[in-house]
Design a protein around this motif. Structure first.
Motif, mmCIF file in Angstrom:
data_model
loop_
_atom_site.group_PDB
_atom_site.id
_atom_site.type_symbol
_atom_site.label_atom_id
_atom_site.label_comp_id
_atom_site.label_asym_id
_atom_site.label_seq_id
_atom_site.Cartn_x
_atom_site.Cartn_y
_atom_site.Cartn_z
ATOM 1 N N ARG A 7 0.707 -1.379 -0.053
ATOM 2 C CA ARG A 7 -0.149 0.116 0.025
ATOM 3 C C ARG A 7 0.869 1.132 0.016
ATOM 4 O O ARG A 7 0.618 2.232 -0.638
ATOM 5 N N GLU A 8 1.888 1.227 0.673
ATOM 6 C CA GLU A 8 2.739 2.304 0.644
ATOM 7 C C GLU A 8 3.362 2.640 -0.544
ATOM 8 O O GLU A 8 3.859 3.750 -1.003
ATOM 9 N N LYS A 9 3.633 1.601 -1.287
ATOM 10 C CA LYS A 9 4.263 1.822 -2.796
ATOM 11 C C LYS A 9 3.277 1.924 -3.795
ATOM 12 O O LYS A 9 3.475 1.884 -4.934
ATOM 13 N N ASN A 10 1.978 2.395 -3.247
ATOM 14 C CA ASN A 10 1.030 2.488 -4.335
ATOM 15 C C ASN A 10 0.752 1.476 -5.389
ATOM 16 O O ASN A 10 0.463 1.702 -6.589
ATOM 17 N N GLN A 55 -8.600 3.068 -5.512
ATOM 18 C CA GLN A 55 -8.829 3.496 -3.981
ATOM 19 C C GLN A 55 -7.986 2.822 -2.783
ATOM 20 O O GLN A 55 -8.480 1.833 -2.604
ATOM 21 N N ASP A 56 -7.492 3.598 -2.068
ATOM 22 C CA ASP A 56 -7.004 3.154 -0.651
ATOM 23 C C ASP A 56 -7.978 3.067 0.148
ATOM 24 O O ASP A 56 -9.048 3.939 -0.016
ATOM 25 N N HIS A 89 -4.092 -0.330 -11.248
ATOM 26 C CA HIS A 89 -5.399 0.345 -11.662
ATOM 27 C C HIS A 89 -5.153 0.985 -13.251
ATOM 28 O O HIS A 89 -5.874 0.994 -14.117
ATOM 29 N N ARG A 133 -1.769 -0.450 -5.623
ATOM 30 C CA ARG A 133 -3.104 -0.421 -6.331
ATOM 31 C C ARG A 133 -3.438 0.435 -7.316
ATOM 32 O O ARG A 133 -3.844 0.237 -8.338
ATOM 33 N N GLN A 134 -2.799 1.784 -7.300
ATOM 34 C CA GLN A 134 -2.880 2.694 -8.296
ATOM 35 C C GLN A 134 -2.063 2.276 -9.506
ATOM 36 O O GLN A 134 -2.605 2.328 -10.750
ATOM 37 N N PHE A 135 -0.945 1.742 -9.168
ATOM 38 C CA PHE A 135 -0.287 1.160 -10.514
ATOM 39 C C PHE A 135 -1.038 0.139 -11.304
ATOM 40 O O PHE A 135 -1.159 0.128 -12.646
#
Length: 756
Positions: free
Chosen positions: A255-258, A436-437, A264, A260-262
């Protein structure tokens, strides 16, 4: 006269020789058959030869699998597996790099055959492969063939993954961590590590230590789709093998490394279509992440926990500026307790004197408290508006925030399958999850406001609480089925799906499902059934003729291997065979294996299938059981085993096989299709009777008339002076009169005694 069942007619080929057409007696030893074939071509040393299929995977023929040979099969005389194993074992030790590379390439191909693999392993061939990997410096084609051969040999489970040496594992890890290495080598190395992780705790810890999450994230960011897929497979394997605490730490780091956004942006919304394997891994990642909520969901509130009591009090303090806690207030303890109880009642707790009791139920347990606190802290304006708005309503019409939040949390857990094990085949993930986090908490914030909105639209009272939450569940489920790509889009769509829209949708679905229950309509329905069932049978057979792509799934891991099965256009032969990734609809000529429909005996489904019985009960998966079926064929009762890709394919294939066997179709899809076709056909037939009530019983037939002299007589006409004059009837009018008389008599019963 048909040939005996233990005799098959086959062709045998050999390079540079005229093929032999023989009748193979299955009771005759295979060594004797080989000797006869070699004698016909004047070949000495028959023990040095073997038979294998000329097409498809070119499997060696042995005493154990010779029963699978069918009439018309084409075999090839080739070097025996032990001779091939001996030659390749020597070839991979050659000092000539070309000879060594060619030997490894052939080894990778032949290792798919279990007979050859056993011969090669018995000669300590794996030790030589270990030596090539551990001592070699090559990172190109030769190494790729070596790793491919190793993967194929290990696939047969003759050797345990736990026997691998530390040096070999570290070498494989080094290929994953290198930058300047061939992509195919990295893909194979990632696959090897993926297979190692689930086998033992020791191997899991070794791989987790040597291959960092940062390195896997680097592989996920490449443009090579296959390398990206293998990196995701290893990441999922590590997450599934980890303990709850380790999994939570890993997910926090990701989650810290994002990540999910990557995912997505670069995977879900990439220009390349998402494959089935990647869709499954994204589903597992979503499931693992949501299951982190399970611990809080199954934990009841402890009224003696200071931390939990402070969270509960923060809900009250955020919503109300309590006079009892204002500076300088001199309220007694009893007065202060009374004010707190009143405020908790306004918050919607059923037990306002001890609100912790409302959170004793698990699930949803403490997860409901977490959601309420998140809502109050991250959207304080919406939270205060919800509470204060309902505080000013009449007692019966106020929407209880706490009670609604507890029930809504439970509904979201059920919809998102929180706490349920991952399926081995499912691919249903929500794209907005990766955009989304704090997905679960943010989804709750949207849905709790939806509860208040729907409550007002329904003008609900406390007695309507369950009804309102049922409507909210339907709103959420219907909106999620549209697969919105972001929470904002979900919010827009779910708010547009108001109570009026739900009522319209329900009414439309009810009209589609309703059928007139009048006796004449039911009789018409029964008359239409045979015709429509025949239409469904034709559709099922047509689907079998088009064919379906199936995946091979073992008890150890998901397989990349695909095979295709389809029915011949004349509905007499079932063709199947292995295919490569990316082949959607191979021609029927490319499928080497055949099963005559006449040899098919029965259809097995679910737990009755042999390939589901082979798995241990601990690994048995409900989804696989629901998609498994087998075709029993031939006198020896061999089985062709299937795992359908979807429930839809399972229904169509089982129905189609039952049609070929001359049995009734039994799937739920058949009933659904029949209901839809019957509904459409009935509406078309009854279109002219719209708004006309159909009686339950037919009207009574009237009694026969006392006479039949009720036809109008055209034999007289008015005279110009007002007198009626007789007019002779023409021959045609007399014929019409006689026809009317005969028709009336036959319609109403026996003719009257009164003459015409």
């Amino acid at each position: 006269m048909p040939p005996p069942k233990d005799v098959v007619k086959i062709a045998i080929q050999m390079v540079g020789a005229i093929p032999q057409l023989i009748e193979l007696q299955q009771t005759k030893p295979l060594a004797s058959v080989l000797k006869d074939v070699c004698d016909a071509w004047s070949l000495p040393n028959a023990e040095r030869y073997a038979l294998q299929y000329a097409d498809g995977r070119q499997t060696y023929i042995t005493e154990s699998n010779r029963g699978e040979i069918k009439n018309g099969s084409i075999l090839r005389l080739t070097t025996s597996p032990d001779q091939e194993a001996e030659q390749l074992y020597s070839g991979i030790q050659s000092n000539n790099s070309d000879v060594k590379t060619d030997s490894l390439k052939k080894l990778a191909s032949l290792s798919q055959d279990v007979t050859f693999a056993q011969e090669f392993i018995n000669r300590n061939g794996l030790k030589q492969i270990f030596y090539i990997v551990e001592e070699g410096n090559d990172t190109g084609e030769m190494l790729a063939h070596t790793l491919k051969a190793f993967m194929e040999l290990m696939e047969h489970d003759f050797v345990s993954w736990e026997t691998l040496s530390a040096a070999f594992i570290k070498k494989i890890v080094s290929y994953v961590n290198m930058n300047a290495v061939d992509a195919s080598v990295q893909q194979l190395s990632l696959s090897i590590l993926e297979n190692m992780v689930p086998t033992s705790r020791l191997l899991f810890e070794l791989v987790k230590k040597e291959v960092t999450l940062d390195r896997l994230l680097t592989h996920l960011q490449v443009t090579n789709a296959q390398l990206q897929l293998k990196a995701m497979a290893l990441l999922i394997a590590l997450l599934l093998a980890a303990t709850d605490a380790e999994r939570r730490d890993m997910m926090d780091y990701l989650r810290e490394k994002n990540i999910r956004q990557f995912i997505h942006k670069n995977i879900i919304h990439s220009s390349e279509p998402l494959g089935d394997e990647m869709a499954h891994y994204l589903y597992v990642l979503q499931s693992v992440s949501l299951n982190l909520c399970e611990r809080r969901m199954r934990t009841s509130m402890d009224p003696y926990s200071q931390e939990q009591r402070e969270l509960l009090q923060s809900l009250r303090q955020t919503a109300f500026e309590s006079e009892s806690e204002a500076p300088g207030s001199n309220f007694s303890t009893e007065r202060r307790r009374s004010l707190c109880a009143k405020e908790f009642r306004k918050l919607g707790f059923m037990n306002n004197s001890n609100p912790a009791e409302d959170l004793r139920r698990a699930p949803p347990g403490l997860l409901a408290l977490d959601n309420m606190v998140y809502f109050s802290r991250h959207t304080p304006n919406a939270y205060s508006r919800f509470v204060l708005e309902n505080s000013s309503r009449e007692d019966k019409h106020e929407c209880p925030f706490a009670r609604s939040s507890i029930q809504l949390t439970l509904i979201l857990c059920e919809i998102l399958h929180v706490g349920e094990p991952c399926s081995e085949t499912a691919q249903a993930f929500y794209p907005m999850f990766f955009g989304q986090d704090h997905f679960f908490e943010e989804l709750f914030c949207i849905c709790i406001q939806l509860v208040n909105k729907t409550w007002k639209e329904m003008r609900a009272t406390q007695e309507d609480f369950d009804k309102v939450l049922q409507v909210v569940r339907e709103q959420i489920t219907r909106t999620l089925s549209l697969k919105p790509t972001s929470l904002e889009l979900f919010k827009t769509r779910v708010n547009a799906l108001n109570y009026s829209e739900i009522l319209k949708l329900r009414q439309t679905e009810r009209l589609h499902q309703e059928e007139t229950l009048a006796v004449p309509v039911l009789q018409l329905r029964e008359r239409l059934k045979p015709e429509l069932l025949e239409l469904i049978r034709q559709q099922r057979l047509l689907h079998l003729c088009e064919g379906t792509l199936f995946r091979k799934i073992s008890s150890r891991r998901r397989q990349d291997k695909l095979w295709y099965c389809r029915l011949s256009p004349n509905h007499k032969v079932l063709h199947y065979g292995d295919v490569e990734e990316g082949v959607d609809s191979p021609p029927i000529e490319s499928l080497p294996e055949k099963i005559p429909v006449a040899d098919m005996k029965m259809l097995l489904m679910g737990k009755e299938c042999p390939h589901t019985k082979e798995k241990s009960s601990g690994k048995q998966n409900k989804d696989v059981l629901e998609l498994a079926f087998s075709i029993v064929y031939d006198v020896e009762e061999y089985c062709l085993n299937f795992i359908a890709p979807t429930r839809y394919e399972f229904c169509l294939w089982t129905d189609g096989v039952n049609v070929l066997l001359g049995k009734e179709m039994t799937s739920e899809r058949m009933q659904t299709d029949l209901d839809v076709l019957l509904s459409m056909e009935l509406k078309l037939r009854l279109l002219d009777l719209e708004n006309i009530s159909i009686p339950d019983t037919p009207p009574p037939v009237p009694k026969p008339p006392s006479n039949l002299n009720f036809c109008y007589d055209f034999s007289h006409a008015e005279h110009p002076r007002g007198r009626r004059v007789p007019r002779a009837r023409s021959k045609s009018s007399r014929r019409i009169g006689r026809r009317c008389a005969s028709t009336s008599a036959s319609s109403w019963g026996p003719p009257s005694s009164t003459p015409w």
